[in-house]
Design a protein around this motif. Structure first.
Motif, mmCIF file in Angstrom:
data_model
loop_
_atom_site.group_PDB
_atom_site.id
_atom_site.type_symbol
_atom_site.label_atom_id
_atom_site.label_comp_id
_atom_site.label_asym_id
_atom_site.label_seq_id
_atom_site.Cartn_x
_atom_site.Cartn_y
_atom_site.Cartn_z
ATOM 1 N N LEU A 5 0.844 -1.200 0.000
ATOM 2 C CA LEU A 5 0.000 0.000 0.000
ATOM 3 C C LEU A 5 0.871 1.238 0.000
ATOM 4 O O LEU A 5 2.016 1.213 0.455
ATOM 5 C CB LEU A 5 -0.881 0.035 1.265
ATOM 6 N N ASN A 6 0.321 2.335 -0.480
ATOM 7 C CA ASN A 6 0.960 3.634 -0.345
ATOM 8 C C ASN A 6 0.407 4.284 0.914
ATOM 9 O O ASN A 6 -0.799 4.452 1.049
ATOM 10 C CB ASN A 6 0.690 4.527 -1.556
ATOM 11 N N LYS A 7 1.275 4.677 1.829
ATOM 12 C CA LYS A 7 0.839 5.193 3.118
ATOM 13 C C LYS A 7 1.168 6.680 3.285
ATOM 14 O O LYS A 7 1.481 7.149 4.372
ATOM 15 C CB LYS A 7 1.448 4.373 4.258
ATOM 16 N N CYS A 8 1.078 7.450 2.200
ATOM 17 C CA CYS A 8 1.201 8.909 2.292
ATOM 18 C C CYS A 8 0.383 9.522 1.167
ATOM 19 O O CYS A 8 -0.012 8.841 0.215
ATOM 20 C CB CYS A 8 2.657 9.359 2.208
ATOM 21 N N PHE A 9 0.111 10.798 1.266
ATOM 22 C CA PHE A 9 -0.608 11.489 0.200
ATOM 23 C C PHE A 9 0.323 11.604 -0.998
ATOM 24 O O PHE A 9 1.513 11.823 -0.854
ATOM 25 C CB PHE A 9 -1.085 12.865 0.675
ATOM 26 N N GLY A 10 -0.210 11.427 -2.183
ATOM 27 C CA GLY A 10 0.588 11.522 -3.398
ATOM 28 C C GLY A 10 0.230 10.455 -4.411
ATOM 29 O O GLY A 10 -0.171 10.759 -5.515
ATOM 30 N N GLY A 11 0.333 9.204 -4.051
ATOM 31 C CA GLY A 11 -0.056 8.142 -4.965
ATOM 32 C C GLY A 11 0.960 7.022 -5.042
ATOM 33 O O GLY A 11 2.143 7.205 -4.768
ATOM 34 N N ASN A 96 -3.136 -5.472 -8.431
ATOM 35 C CA ASN A 96 -2.788 -6.754 -7.828
ATOM 36 C C ASN A 96 -1.642 -6.531 -6.851
ATOM 37 O O ASN A 96 -0.492 -6.812 -7.137
ATOM 38 C CB ASN A 96 -2.396 -7.762 -8.903
ATOM 39 N N ARG A 97 -1.968 -6.017 -5.675
ATOM 40 C CA ARG A 97 -0.948 -5.621 -4.720
ATOM 41 C C ARG A 97 -0.317 -6.788 -3.974
ATOM 42 O O ARG A 97 0.590 -6.589 -3.195
ATOM 43 C CB ARG A 97 -1.528 -4.617 -3.735
ATOM 44 N N GLU A 98 -0.817 -8.018 -4.197
ATOM 45 C CA GLU A 98 -0.156 -9.166 -3.589
ATOM 46 C C GLU A 98 0.831 -9.820 -4.547
ATOM 47 O O GLU A 98 1.389 -10.869 -4.245
ATOM 48 C CB GLU A 98 -1.176 -10.186 -3.056
ATOM 49 N N ASP A 99 1.079 -9.202 -5.698
ATOM 50 C CA ASP A 99 2.045 -9.712 -6.665
ATOM 51 C C ASP A 99 3.359 -10.027 -5.955
ATOM 52 O O ASP A 99 3.934 -9.168 -5.269
ATOM 53 C CB ASP A 99 2.261 -8.665 -7.768
ATOM 54 N N GLY A 100 3.835 -11.254 -6.116
ATOM 55 C CA GLY A 100 5.028 -11.721 -5.412
ATOM 56 C C GLY A 100 6.266 -10.884 -5.685
ATOM 57 O O GLY A 100 7.036 -10.586 -4.760
ATOM 58 N N ASP A 101 6.493 -10.502 -6.947
ATOM 59 C CA ASP A 101 7.657 -9.687 -7.275
ATOM 60 C C ASP A 101 7.567 -8.327 -6.594
ATOM 61 O O ASP A 101 8.551 -7.816 -6.059
ATOM 62 C CB ASP A 101 7.774 -9.488 -8.795
ATOM 63 N N LEU A 102 6.384 -7.730 -6.616
ATOM 64 C CA LEU A 102 6.170 -6.419 -6.005
ATOM 65 C C LEU A 102 6.449 -6.478 -4.503
ATOM 66 O O LEU A 102 7.223 -5.677 -3.975
ATOM 67 C CB LEU A 102 4.738 -5.951 -6.267
ATOM 68 N N VAL A 103 5.838 -7.429 -3.820
ATOM 69 C CA VAL A 103 6.011 -7.561 -2.367
ATOM 70 C C VAL A 103 7.481 -7.786 -2.026
ATOM 71 O O VAL A 103 8.045 -7.133 -1.140
ATOM 72 C CB VAL A 103 5.123 -8.694 -1.802
ATOM 73 N N GLY A 110 12.880 -1.544 0.967
ATOM 74 C CA GLY A 110 12.352 -0.644 1.993
ATOM 75 C C GLY A 110 11.964 0.697 1.396
ATOM 76 O O GLY A 110 11.286 0.770 0.371
ATOM 77 N N LYS A 111 12.431 1.784 2.008
ATOM 78 C CA LYS A 111 12.078 3.137 1.552
ATOM 79 C C LYS A 111 12.544 3.415 0.125
ATOM 80 O O LYS A 111 11.944 4.226 -0.574
ATOM 81 C CB LYS A 111 12.663 4.191 2.491
ATOM 82 N N LEU A 112 13.598 2.754 -0.308
ATOM 83 C CA LEU A 112 14.112 2.977 -1.663
ATOM 84 C C LEU A 112 13.173 2.458 -2.749
ATOM 85 O O LEU A 112 13.348 2.772 -3.919
ATOM 86 C CB LEU A 112 15.482 2.317 -1.829
ATOM 87 N N LYS A 121 4.521 0.480 1.631
ATOM 88 C CA LYS A 121 4.657 -0.343 2.824
ATOM 89 C C LYS A 121 3.991 -1.690 2.578
ATOM 90 O O LYS A 121 2.914 -1.761 1.996
ATOM 91 C CB LYS A 121 3.998 0.357 4.007
ATOM 92 N N VAL A 122 4.649 -2.755 3.029
ATOM 93 C CA VAL A 122 4.066 -4.089 2.966
ATOM 94 C C VAL A 122 3.275 -4.292 4.256
ATOM 95 O O VAL A 122 3.792 -4.078 5.354
ATOM 96 C CB VAL A 122 5.154 -5.174 2.826
ATOM 97 N N VAL A 123 2.003 -4.676 4.105
ATOM 98 C CA VAL A 123 1.143 -4.954 5.254
ATOM 99 C C VAL A 123 0.591 -6.361 5.112
ATOM 100 O O VAL A 123 0.586 -6.925 4.023
ATOM 101 C CB VAL A 123 -0.014 -3.922 5.381
ATOM 102 N N GLU A 124 0.127 -6.918 6.209
ATOM 103 C CA GLU A 124 -0.427 -8.277 6.187
ATOM 104 C C GLU A 124 -1.924 -8.243 6.435
ATOM 105 O O GLU A 124 -2.402 -7.480 7.273
ATOM 106 C CB GLU A 124 0.248 -9.138 7.248
#
Length: 151
Positions: A5-11, A96-103, A110-112, A121-124
């Motif tokens: 997920l994106n956890k700040c304003f912007g996108g 598809n935010r659970e895409d294995g490569d993406l996660v 991390g932040k990079l 941010k990766v969330v469960e």
């Protein structure tokens, strides 16, 4: 199950480093160029570790990836003219935010992994749960399950 997920304003946006990692994981060689609008067309400049601050200071610039090497340091694509170079895009569904490569890449970098206007941010959430991502000015919240919970 892990999702991004994106956890700040912007996108939601991946950084250049994250995109290069995903291309590498998929065995795709790409050639990055900075593309910048210059009034009469697009100006392309080979991206070879250029100071990222220089690129980030321009709202009209971004990085485009070519599958075939243009073999030039820079070139111009005039308005209404098509160059011989075709860009390549990451082939996964950003929904598809659970895409294995993406996660995996977001966890590794991390932040990079975050683009200019994002904080990825990766969330469960529970395994197998269906989910919906709500976006408020780019800030995302995931709702999942029959009785909605949020992360």
């Amino acid at each position: 199950m892990k999702i991004v997920l994106n956890k700040c304003f912007g996108g939601f946006e991946l950084s250049h480093e994250a995109k290069m990692e995903i291309f590498k994981k998929r065995g795709i060689e790409v050639f990055p160029y900075i593309i910048n609008w210059r009034g009469d067309g697009n100006f392309y400049e080979k991206y070879e570790g250029l100071a990222i601050e220089r690129f980030h200071n321009s709202l009209t610039a971004s990085i485009v990836y070519f599958k075939e090497d243009p073999k030039v340091d820079s070139f111009i694509e005039k308005i209404f003219e098509k160059t011989e170079y075709d860009p390549i895009y990451l082939e996964f569904d950003y929904e598809n935010r659970e895409d294995g490569d993406l996660v995996e890449v977001v966890e590794k970098l991390g932040k990079l992994a975050s683009g200019r206007f994002s904080e990825l941010k990766v969330v469960e959430i529970p395994d197998g749960a269906s989910y919906k991502i709500n976006d408020y000015d780019g800030f995302e919240t995931a709702y999942y399950g029959f009785q909605l919970g949020s992360v």
